[in-house]
Design a protein around this motif. Sequence first.
Motif, PDB file in Angstrom:
ATOM      1  N   ASP A 185       0.825  -1.205   0.000  1.00  0.00           N
ATOM      2  CA  ASP A 185       0.000   0.000   0.000  1.00  0.00           C
ATOM      3  C   ASP A 185       0.863   1.260   0.000  1.00  0.00           C
ATOM      4  O   ASP A 185       0.561   2.241  -0.687  1.00  0.00           O
ATOM      5  CB  ASP A 185      -0.916   0.018   1.225  1.00  0.00           C
ATOM      6  CG  ASP A 185      -2.030  -1.015   1.142  1.00  0.00           C
ATOM      7  OD1 ASP A 185      -2.295  -1.493   0.024  1.00  0.00           O
ATOM      8  OD2 ASP A 185      -2.613  -1.333   2.189  1.00  0.00           O
ATOM      9  N   VAL A 186       1.943   1.230   0.789  1.00  0.00           N
ATOM     10  CA  VAL A 186       2.816   2.394   0.866  1.00  0.00           C
ATOM     11  C   VAL A 186       3.546   2.602  -0.461  1.00  0.00           C
ATOM     12  O   VAL A 186       3.669   3.716  -0.970  1.00  0.00           O
ATOM     13  CB  VAL A 186       3.819   2.248   2.020  1.00  0.00           C
ATOM     14  CG1 VAL A 186       4.594   3.542   2.208  1.00  0.00           C
ATOM     15  CG2 VAL A 186       3.115   1.874   3.315  1.00  0.00           C
ATOM     16  N   ILE A 187       4.029   1.513  -1.042  1.00  0.00           N
ATOM     17  CA  ILE A 187       4.716   1.609  -2.332  1.00  0.00           C
ATOM     18  C   ILE A 187       3.779   2.173  -3.388  1.00  0.00           C
ATOM     19  O   ILE A 187       4.139   3.052  -4.174  1.00  0.00           O
ATOM     20  CB  ILE A 187       5.238   0.220  -2.770  1.00  0.00           C
ATOM     21  CG1 ILE A 187       6.373  -0.238  -1.844  1.00  0.00           C
ATOM     22  CG2 ILE A 187       5.718   0.260  -4.219  1.00  0.00           C
ATOM     23  CD1 ILE A 187       6.845  -1.652  -2.110  1.00  0.00           C
ATOM     24  N   ARG A 188       2.552   1.660  -3.410  1.00  0.00           N
ATOM     25  CA  ARG A 188       1.583   2.130  -4.408  1.00  0.00           C
ATOM     26  C   ARG A 188       1.299   3.616  -4.229  1.00  0.00           C
ATOM     27  O   ARG A 188       1.190   4.364  -5.206  1.00  0.00           O
ATOM     28  CB  ARG A 188       0.284   1.317  -4.282  1.00  0.00           C
ATOM     29  CG  ARG A 188      -0.701   1.563  -5.420  1.00  0.00           C
ATOM     30  CD  ARG A 188      -1.926   0.667  -5.294  1.00  0.00           C
ATOM     31  NE  ARG A 188      -1.559  -0.737  -5.251  1.00  0.00           N
ATOM     32  CZ  ARG A 188      -1.693  -1.510  -4.174  1.00  0.00           C
ATOM     33  NH1 ARG A 188      -2.184  -1.000  -3.050  1.00  0.00           N
ATOM     34  NH2 ARG A 188      -1.342  -2.769  -4.213  1.00  0.00           N
ATOM     35  N   ALA A 189       1.212   4.050  -2.987  1.00  0.00           N
ATOM     36  CA  ALA A 189       0.948   5.463  -2.726  1.00  0.00           C
ATOM     37  C   ALA A 189       2.083   6.337  -3.231  1.00  0.00           C
ATOM     38  O   ALA A 189       1.865   7.404  -3.806  1.00  0.00           O
ATOM     39  CB  ALA A 189       0.731   5.683  -1.228  1.00  0.00           C
ATOM     40  N   VAL A 190       3.308   5.874  -3.042  1.00  0.00           N
ATOM     41  CA  VAL A 190       4.472   6.631  -3.516  1.00  0.00           C
ATOM     42  C   VAL A 190       4.498   6.661  -5.045  1.00  0.00           C
ATOM     43  O   VAL A 190       4.742   7.692  -5.669  1.00  0.00           O
ATOM     44  CB  VAL A 190       5.767   6.020  -2.954  1.00  0.00           C
ATOM     45  CG1 VAL A 190       6.995   6.638  -3.626  1.00  0.00           C
ATOM     46  CG2 VAL A 190       5.839   6.230  -1.442  1.00  0.00           C
ATOM     47  N   GLN A 191       4.237   5.512  -5.646  1.00  0.00           N
ATOM     48  CA  GLN A 191       4.274   5.432  -7.104  1.00  0.00           C
ATOM     49  C   GLN A 191       3.152   6.232  -7.755  1.00  0.00           C
ATOM     50  O   GLN A 191       3.273   6.670  -8.900  1.00  0.00           O
ATOM     51  CB  GLN A 191       4.205   3.966  -7.541  1.00  0.00           C
ATOM     52  CG  GLN A 191       5.450   3.170  -7.158  1.00  0.00           C
ATOM     53  CD  GLN A 191       5.307   1.687  -7.466  1.00  0.00           C
ATOM     54  OE1 GLN A 191       4.197   1.150  -7.526  1.00  0.00           O
ATOM     55  NE2 GLN A 191       6.427   1.013  -7.658  1.00  0.00           N
ATOM     56  N   ASP A 192       2.049   6.425  -7.037  1.00  0.00           N
ATOM     57  CA  ASP A 192       0.892   7.135  -7.601  1.00  0.00           C
ATOM     58  C   ASP A 192       0.928   8.633  -7.356  1.00  0.00           C
ATOM     59  O   ASP A 192      -0.028   9.339  -7.685  1.00  0.00           O
ATOM     60  CB  ASP A 192      -0.410   6.571  -7.009  1.00  0.00           C
ATOM     61  CG  ASP A 192      -0.715   5.172  -7.515  1.00  0.00           C
ATOM     62  OD1 ASP A 192      -0.070   4.738  -8.482  1.00  0.00           O
ATOM     63  OD2 ASP A 192      -1.587   4.512  -6.914  1.00  0.00           O
ATOM     64  N   LEU A 193       2.017   9.134  -6.794  1.00  0.00           N
ATOM     65  CA  LEU A 193       2.071  10.566  -6.466  1.00  0.00           C
ATOM     66  C   LEU A 193       1.970  11.443  -7.704  1.00  0.00           C
ATOM     67  O   LEU A 193       1.384  12.510  -7.678  1.00  0.00           O
ATOM     68  CB  LEU A 193       3.369  10.881  -5.717  1.00  0.00           C
ATOM     69  CG  LEU A 193       3.438  10.371  -4.276  1.00  0.00           C
ATOM     70  CD1 LEU A 193       4.837  10.587  -3.714  1.00  0.00           C
ATOM     71  CD2 LEU A 193       2.410  11.085  -3.411  1.00  0.00           C
ATOM     72  N   GLY A 194       2.576  10.997  -8.792  1.00  0.00           N
ATOM     73  CA  GLY A 194       2.522  11.771 -10.026  1.00  0.00           C
ATOM     74  C   GLY A 194       3.391  13.010 -10.015  1.00  0.00           C
ATOM     75  O   GLY A 194       3.217  13.901 -10.852  1.00  0.00           O
ATOM     76  N   ASP A 195       4.316  13.087  -9.059  1.00  0.00           N
ATOM     77  CA  ASP A 195       5.225  14.225  -8.979  1.00  0.00           C
ATOM     78  C   ASP A 195       6.606  13.760  -9.435  1.00  0.00           C
ATOM     79  O   ASP A 195       7.254  12.950  -8.768  1.00  0.00           O
ATOM     80  CB  ASP A 195       5.295  14.740  -7.537  1.00  0.00           C
ATOM     81  CG  ASP A 195       6.118  16.020  -7.422  1.00  0.00           C
ATOM     82  OD1 ASP A 195       6.978  16.258  -8.293  1.00  0.00           O
ATOM     83  OD2 ASP A 195       5.907  16.769  -6.453  1.00  0.00           O
TER      84      ASP A 195
END
Length: 363
Positions: free
Chosen positions: A100-110
């Motif tokens: 979940d944490v990895i996905r959140a980082v990858q989905d930042l879009g920054d």
Amino acid sequence: MTKIDIFSGFLGAGKTTLIKKLIAEAYQGEKLVLIENEFGEIAVDGGFLREAGIEIREMSSGCICCSLVGDFAEALEKVKAEYSPDRILIEPSGVGKLSDVIRAVQDLGDPELVPGSFTTVVDATRARMYMKNFGEFWCNQVENAGTIVLSRTKGMGEAKLAQCVEMLRAHNPDAVIVTTPWDELDGKVLREAMEREDTLKSELERLAAEESADGGDECCGEHGHHDHDHGHEHEHEHEHESEHEHEHEHGEHCSCGHDHGHHHHHHGHDADEVFTSWGVETARKFTEEEIISALTELDSLRLGQAVRAKGYVDSADGQGWIYFDYVPGERELRRGAAAVTGRLCVIGSNLDEDGLKELFSLG
């Protein structure tokens, strides 16, 4: 650009201790921000980090994995805007899912926030118990890690440590697994492992590149000076390289590149030109006599035609790690600093992989 490193691990595994070691030994000169999150309580580990000049933003809504879409992304953007760090260290709750944490980082879009390393700390003495009792969380942390750092391995029996590694490998065959006690390792070595600069795959590829660089007949008859990426150098070069002639022949070009995994087979060559790479990681301790005996046995051709071997293993006498290099008829042993785990690598043709495991007493 800001690199984001995630430190996962079950409750009490030692995440904060690992982060403290890396701050002291591996991240000097970098501007760091730590985002930590304790499950159900106020973070208690922030004090020493503030003293070290590290800014801390404690998540306010419980488990970091429960507030990924809003609060988490907002926190990272605020951290970037307010501190412009070189690196953000994220320490999620011990019962959080790493995926979940990895996905959140990858989905930042920054584009300025770049995913870095995904590390899971595992208490080697309690791994089996946690897997049985809290498998949903524990297994997720192990399966999604790029590097698994074992804690509490000091004084652990070799057989139990090997069983722990085998269990981890069943859940994650590709991660770097650090088995060496932390107090024997420099933080920079741990950082190399976490950033995937120091893996068994890369070790095999470097070894193959050395063979390929020699080219032609020289690829198995001339061996120069090779360095390890662990800050250690050979004390001398082989002095009689040209005198070593071998009973095997190679084509005009000796290509030893690899695909992936622990052993690799080449395609597009005649059968007598095929090279196989065999490599294993091990926490077993060796004597110099055992290594010399194994390398001598390679000359017998009983296990196939080995043309190159190298590795580093912990020593049974406690006098530093044993580093070795081998070409047919010649071997070199020396002592060096601890590595994240022991590694044995062999390149040759028609290698008996089961026999090699038995040769190094790994079966």
